[in-house]
Design a protein around this motif. Structure first.
Motif: not given
Length: 399
Positions: A7-19
């Protein structure tokens, strides 16, 4: 990529950390259950211990979606997870045999506590991770009843891991913000270049044509052509520098904003409004920074020199302003193609009370620790060279 990211159209570097947090919670839970199953035979209350392990298992699987993204996982979820782990550590002494506890048997949650500390690190950085690790460590000491070499070792490792991961998360978050800003600037630059091409291919060419045709026809058309030429210069300055020049030659030369004495100011922004149909401003492509007072006074001296050209050389005289950004000083040259004057006229003007050159130009530069050199000859125009040494100006601005 998750729904929020798409939805934001960007990739967050934090998302892999939450996974990674989600996967680590599940893996450490499986380890904790397997480790307890192997040691359940020496527990005094195995049924109660199994009940706690069931609660921990249900909680971990039920909150998989919650701990999968920062948007869903709030601080209350983290504190609830920490509370469940701490309770399990403290209950170990009640459910396990005293001899096993004294022999440094593992607690019920065992390494599942590390997953909780990891969640705090990813959410808030190294400080919340250090606090969570400290609370887990105090619970381990309470479960043992004393500080032992084993639990001291585990506490140090847990806190170091939490602090290290939290610090890396903070660096990643700062890098992401820097990258986002760089991408934003790149997008703005590309859009500006596109607009510049469109303006150049259309508006500027039309204005240039109107200026030429107006000069050829004469009369009122010549005035319209002159105005078109001024607007062409204004648009070119806007495209080149991102600044808004004042296209009117008759407008006041002083800038509207007077910076604080120590505030760095780009000299180009103060000199660009002087540009007009008969005034050309040439400056470096990079900012020419001076302390606020020095930049303002220098630009005022340049404005006074341009005013002198208009008053004494006539409306048709052309003026060229050249800015040179040297390592040790800033040099601004103001040159015109007017009739010039005899050198002795400066002394006569000062004796008659006309102090424009002596005060508005030389006086300002003298106060800045610089110099103003004026050279002219009859029929050869006039050149004013203003020099401001950086070292003196910067030292004076710190007083």
């Amino acid at each position: 990529m998750g729904t929020e990211e798409r939805a934001a159209g960007v990739f967050s570097v934090e998302q892999p950390l939450w996974r990674a947090v989600t996967a680590f919670r599940l893996l450490t839970l499986l380890y904790a259950v397997g480790r307890y199953a192997g040691n359940a035979h020496h527990y005094s209350h195995p049924a109660a211990a199994w009940a706690y392990m069931a609660v921990l298992t249900v909680w971990t699987f039920a909150t998989v979606r919650v701990f999968s993204t920062k948007a869903r996982c709030g601080w209350w979820w983290l504190w609830a997870d920490l509370a469940l782990v701490v309770v399990g550590i403290l209950l170990t002494r009640s459910f396990d045999q005293a001899a096993s506890v004294d022999a440094n048997d593992v607690t019920l949650p065992t390494v599942r506590a590390a997953a909780t500390v990891l969640g705090f690190a990813v959410m808030g950085g190294w400080r919340p991770a250090a606090l969570a690790g400290l609370l887990v460590g105090l619970a381990n000491i309470g479960e043992r009843g004393r500080v032992t070499s084993s639990n001291a070792h585990n506490i140090v490792l847990l806190m170091l891991a939490g602090v290290a991961i939290g610090y890396v998360v903070e660096l990643a978050r700062a890098s992401e913000q820097t990258l986002a800003r760089a991408l934003e600037i790149q997008a703005v630059t590309r859009e500006r270049e596109r607009l510049a091409r469109d303006i150049h291919d259309g508006v500027l060419q039309v204005l240039a044509m109107v200026q030429r045709r107006g000069a050829e026809v004469g009369g009122e058309a010549a005035e319209i052509g002159r105005m078109a030429g001024e607007q062409e210069i204004a648009l070119r300055a806007l495209i080149a520098e991102g600044l808004v020049p004042n296209p009117s030659y008759e407008a006041p030369r002083r800038p509207l904003h007077r910076p604080e004495p120590g505030e760095p100011q780009d000299l180009r922004a103060l000199l660009t409004p002087l540009a007009g149909s008969r005034v050309t401003v040439s400056a470096p492509g990079t900012p020419v920074l001076l302390p606020g007072r020095a930049a303002t006074e220098l630009s005022a001296a340049v404005g006074a020199a341009v005013d002198n050209v208009r008053k004494h050389a006539g409306e048709q005289a052309h003026t060229w302003i050249l800015v040179e950004d040297e390592p040790d000083e800033v040099v601004v040259s103001v040159r015109d193609d007017g009739p010039g004057f005899a050198w002795e006229r400066l002394g006569e003007a000062e004796q008659e009370g006309r102090l424009g050159v002596s005060q508005s130009i030389r006086g300002r530069l003298r106060d800045l620790g610089g110099s103003a050199e004026i050279s002219s000859a009859a029929g050869q125009g006039t050149e004013v060279e203003l020099r401001v040494p950086r070292q003196r100006v910067e030292r004076g601005s710190t007083k």
